[in-house]
Scaffold this motif. Sequence first.
Motif, PDB file in Angstrom:
ATOM      1  N   GLY A 196       0.644  -1.049  -0.003  1.00 34.65           N
ATOM      2  CA  GLY A 196      -0.017   0.191   0.007  1.00 34.65           C
ATOM      3  C   GLY A 196       0.855   1.389   0.196  1.00 34.65           C
ATOM      4  N   PHE A 197       2.042   0.993  -0.078  1.00 32.17           N
ATOM      5  CA  PHE A 197       2.847   2.463  -0.302  1.00 32.17           C
ATOM      6  C   PHE A 197       2.690   3.018  -1.819  1.00 32.17           C
ATOM      7  CE2 PHE A 197       5.411  -0.285   2.709  1.00 32.17           C
ATOM      8  CZ  PHE A 197       5.555   0.831   3.781  1.00 32.17           C
ATOM      9  N   ASN A 198       3.019   4.554  -1.671  1.00 34.50           N
ATOM     10  CA  ASN A 198       3.043   4.974  -3.075  1.00 34.50           C
ATOM     11  C   ASN A 198       4.304   4.757  -3.646  1.00 34.50           C
ATOM     12  OD1 ASN A 198       0.550   6.568  -2.380  1.00 34.50           O
ATOM     13  ND2 ASN A 198       1.434   8.019  -1.064  1.00 34.50           N
ATOM     14  N   CYS A 224      13.362   7.108  -1.971  1.00 36.27           N
ATOM     15  CA  CYS A 224      13.911   6.030  -1.694  1.00 36.27           C
ATOM     16  C   CYS A 224      13.582   4.732  -2.274  1.00 36.27           C
ATOM     17  CB  CYS A 224      13.760   5.908  -0.029  1.00 36.27           C
ATOM     18  SG  CYS A 224      14.494   7.050   0.925  1.00 36.27           S
ATOM     19  N   GLN A 225      14.389   3.931  -2.377  1.00 35.17           N
ATOM     20  CA  GLN A 225      14.173   2.483  -3.106  1.00 35.17           C
ATOM     21  C   GLN A 225      13.204   1.735  -2.322  1.00 35.17           C
ATOM     22  OE1 GLN A 225      17.553   0.229  -3.991  1.00 35.17           O
ATOM     23  NE2 GLN A 225      16.534  -1.324  -5.325  1.00 35.17           N
ATOM     24  N   ASN A 226      13.080   1.641  -1.092  1.00 39.26           N
ATOM     25  CA  ASN A 226      12.403   1.026  -0.200  1.00 39.26           C
ATOM     26  C   ASN A 226      12.118   1.979   1.350  1.00 39.26           C
ATOM     27  OD1 ASN A 226      12.126  -1.933  -1.307  1.00 39.26           O
ATOM     28  ND2 ASN A 226      14.568  -1.477  -1.247  1.00 39.26           N
ATOM     29  N   PRO A 227      11.031   1.664   1.733  1.00 39.40           N
ATOM     30  CA  PRO A 227      10.632   2.558   2.885  1.00 39.40           C
ATOM     31  C   PRO A 227      11.697   2.001   4.117  1.00 39.40           C
ATOM     32  CG  PRO A 227       8.865   0.916   2.118  1.00 39.40           C
ATOM     33  CD  PRO A 227       9.760   0.757   0.921  1.00 39.40           C
ATOM     34  N   ASN A 228      11.825   2.731   4.838  1.00 37.69           N
ATOM     35  CA  ASN A 228      12.370   2.310   6.100  1.00 37.69           C
ATOM     36  C   ASN A 228      11.856   1.301   7.049  1.00 37.69           C
ATOM     37  OD1 ASN A 228      11.033   3.754   8.301  1.00 37.69           O
ATOM     38  ND2 ASN A 228      12.091   5.742   7.575  1.00 37.69           N
ATOM     39  N   ARG A 229      12.448   0.867   8.011  1.00 40.41           N
ATOM     40  CA  ARG A 229      11.685  -0.419   8.706  1.00 40.41           C
ATOM     41  C   ARG A 229      10.612   0.098   9.531  1.00 40.41           C
ATOM     42  NH1 ARG A 229      14.185   1.215  13.535  1.00 40.41           N
ATOM     43  NH2 ARG A 229      12.856  -0.394  14.678  1.00 40.41           N
ATOM     44  N   VAL A 230      10.695   1.347  10.039  1.00 40.40           N
ATOM     45  CA  VAL A 230       9.636   1.885  10.804  1.00 40.40           C
ATOM     46  C   VAL A 230       8.399   2.114  10.095  1.00 40.40           C
ATOM     47  CG1 VAL A 230       8.886   3.801  12.268  1.00 40.40           C
ATOM     48  CG2 VAL A 230      11.245   2.912  12.453  1.00 40.40           C
ATOM     49  N   LYS A 231       8.505   2.294   8.681  1.00 41.86           N
ATOM     50  CA  LYS A 231       7.415   2.827   7.929  1.00 41.86           C
ATOM     51  C   LYS A 231       6.792   1.337   7.645  1.00 41.86           C
ATOM     52  CE  LYS A 231       8.297   7.148   6.045  1.00 41.86           C
ATOM     53  NZ  LYS A 231       8.863   7.786   4.805  1.00 41.86           N
ATOM     54  N   VAL A 232       7.770   0.266   7.278  1.00 39.16           N
ATOM     55  CA  VAL A 232       7.278  -1.097   6.866  1.00 39.16           C
ATOM     56  C   VAL A 232       6.630  -1.674   8.019  1.00 39.16           C
ATOM     57  CG1 VAL A 232       8.145  -3.374   6.426  1.00 39.16           C
ATOM     58  CG2 VAL A 232       9.205  -1.574   5.207  1.00 39.16           C
ATOM     59  N   ILE A 233       7.081  -1.788   9.138  1.00 40.93           N
ATOM     60  CA  ILE A 233       6.444  -2.255  10.089  1.00 40.93           C
ATOM     61  C   ILE A 233       5.041  -1.714  10.605  1.00 40.93           C
ATOM     62  CG2 ILE A 233       6.461  -3.090  12.722  1.00 40.93           C
ATOM     63  CD1 ILE A 233       9.375  -3.569  12.134  1.00 40.93           C
ATOM     64  N   ASN A 234       5.102  -0.465  10.613  1.00 37.48           N
ATOM     65  CA  ASN A 234       3.733   0.404  10.785  1.00 37.48           C
ATOM     66  C   ASN A 234       2.728  -0.035   9.753  1.00 37.48           C
ATOM     67  OD1 ASN A 234       4.661   1.566  13.199  1.00 37.48           O
ATOM     68  ND2 ASN A 234       5.406   3.477  12.082  1.00 37.48           N
ATOM     69  N   LYS A 235       3.075  -0.202   8.449  1.00 36.18           N
ATOM     70  CA  LYS A 235       2.320  -0.524   7.681  1.00 36.18           C
ATOM     71  C   LYS A 235       1.417  -1.994   7.632  1.00 36.18           C
ATOM     72  CE  LYS A 235       1.346   1.642   4.161  1.00 36.18           C
ATOM     73  NZ  LYS A 235       0.404   2.565   3.813  1.00 36.18           N
ATOM     74  N   LEU A 236       2.581  -2.880   8.054  1.00 36.27           N
ATOM     75  CA  LEU A 236       2.045  -4.175   8.469  1.00 36.27           C
ATOM     76  C   LEU A 236       0.951  -4.311   9.817  1.00 36.27           C
ATOM     77  CD1 LEU A 236       2.506  -7.308   7.765  1.00 36.27           C
ATOM     78  CD2 LEU A 236       4.403  -7.184   9.592  1.00 36.27           C
ATOM     79  N   ILE A 237       1.380  -3.371  10.333  1.00 35.80           N
ATOM     80  CA  ILE A 237       0.454  -3.064  11.688  1.00 35.80           C
ATOM     81  C   ILE A 237      -0.920  -2.495  11.374  1.00 35.80           C
ATOM     82  CG2 ILE A 237      -0.038  -2.099  13.910  1.00 35.80           C
ATOM     83  CD1 ILE A 237       3.047  -2.279  14.450  1.00 35.80           C
ATOM     84  N   GLU A 285       7.155 -12.270   1.170  1.00 36.84           N
ATOM     85  CA  GLU A 285       8.305 -12.251   0.271  1.00 36.84           C
ATOM     86  C   GLU A 285       9.007 -10.961   0.051  1.00 36.84           C
ATOM     87  OE1 GLU A 285       6.852 -15.829  -2.790  1.00 36.84           O
ATOM     88  OE2 GLU A 285       6.547 -13.715  -3.400  1.00 36.84           O
ATOM     89  N   TYR A 286       8.276  -9.719  -0.041  1.00 36.68           N
ATOM     90  CA  TYR A 286       8.881  -8.329   0.175  1.00 36.68           C
ATOM     91  C   TYR A 286       9.653  -8.140   1.547  1.00 36.68           C
ATOM     92  CZ  TYR A 286       9.589  -3.572   0.411  1.00 36.68           C
ATOM     93  OH  TYR A 286      10.040  -2.323   0.861  1.00 36.68           O
ATOM     94  N   LEU A 287       8.907  -8.588   2.502  1.00 41.44           N
ATOM     95  CA  LEU A 287       9.480  -8.270   3.832  1.00 41.44           C
ATOM     96  C   LEU A 287      10.686  -9.387   4.197  1.00 41.44           C
ATOM     97  CD1 LEU A 287       6.144  -8.206   5.943  1.00 41.44           C
ATOM     98  CD2 LEU A 287       7.847  -6.257   5.335  1.00 41.44           C
ATOM     99  N   ASN A 288      10.789 -10.286   3.539  1.00 42.05           N
ATOM    100  CA  ASN A 288      11.992 -11.269   3.494  1.00 42.05           C
ATOM    101  C   ASN A 288      13.185 -10.518   2.951  1.00 42.05           C
ATOM    102  OD1 ASN A 288      13.228 -13.645   4.277  1.00 42.05           O
ATOM    103  ND2 ASN A 288      13.484 -13.950   2.037  1.00 42.05           N
ATOM    104  N   THR A 289      13.017  -9.796   1.730  1.00 37.29           N
ATOM    105  CA  THR A 289      14.122  -8.766   1.444  1.00 37.29           C
ATOM    106  C   THR A 289      14.465  -7.604   2.045  1.00 37.29           C
ATOM    107  OG1 THR A 289      12.738  -7.523   0.043  1.00 37.29           O
ATOM    108  CG2 THR A 289      13.148  -9.405  -1.110  1.00 37.29           C
ATOM    109  N   GLN A 290      13.434  -7.364   3.127  1.00 38.76           N
ATOM    110  CA  GLN A 290      13.956  -6.173   4.063  1.00 38.76           C
ATOM    111  C   GLN A 290      14.292  -6.436   5.441  1.00 38.76           C
ATOM    112  OE1 GLN A 290      13.598  -2.977   2.339  1.00 38.76           O
ATOM    113  NE2 GLN A 290      13.361  -4.266   0.614  1.00 38.76           N
ATOM    114  N   GLN A 291      14.373  -7.929   5.633  1.00 39.62           N
ATOM    115  CA  GLN A 291      14.596  -8.136   7.238  1.00 39.62           C
ATOM    116  C   GLN A 291      16.204  -7.882   7.517  1.00 39.62           C
ATOM    117  OE1 GLN A 291      15.669 -12.343   8.108  1.00 39.62           O
ATOM    118  NE2 GLN A 291      14.801 -12.865   6.163  1.00 39.62           N
ATOM    119  N   LYS A 292      16.904  -7.390   6.921  1.00 34.02           N
ATOM    120  CA  LYS A 292      18.372  -6.918   7.291  1.00 34.02           C
ATOM    121  C   LYS A 292      18.140  -5.802   8.081  1.00 34.02           C
ATOM    122  CE  LYS A 292      21.224  -9.670   4.105  1.00 34.02           C
ATOM    123  NZ  LYS A 292      22.271  -9.496   2.888  1.00 34.02           N
TER     124      LYS A 292
END
Length: 220
Positions: free
Chosen positions: A2-4, A20-33, A48-55
Amino acid sequence: MGFNIIRQDLRSKAGDFGVCQNPNRVKVINKLIENPPKNVNVAKKVFEYLNTQQKGFIDSDWKMLKDLEFIPIQQHKFIPIQQYKLIKPRDCFLKLKEESLNSFFTCVDFGIKANEFLAKCGVREPSSYDFDKISVGPTHKLWNLYVEKYPIILEKINPNLEKILNLASPPTNSKFRVTAIKYFIDNFDKKYAKVYKPEQINIAFIPCSNFDACTKPSDC
């Protein structure tokens, strides 16, 4: 999620625009919540997308995700209109290769990459402890399957001496006592011989000629 996303024809200029190429971890987790996936197909893509961001995730993120209800499971498999509910990673398991054993657990499988992310969140395969906690009575819809698969379940439990002798003795259901005593005999040399001391056994597990009765080694 759901990100722009910047328009396709402008992506080569994303860096110039400060996108940015990807949103930061805070935005990603907040979106999941805020907007967890509502069905399996969407969830697979999200995980699958979150797996690419887990680092980029930190320990506190993983701890929080373990208790977050964001994994959709189908509630009623045989209803045409699929209904899903969200569960926590610690409340489900990764599917086992032995397909029939999955019936005894709440299992999920979103594919290799998605499952890698879920494993980091705390989803795991059932352990010997989990198999030991399976509780299925004669009136349960899984009773026949449980009886059929009990030898495999025993292997998964990997019982110690006290456990297997208790399983082989009353009040354990006679169907399972037969399997348990066979397991004990088949695995005696490999697992139990070194710790089995007949004079110390106070469990009535040895079947008598009347199979409804069992006795201790010292009383037989």
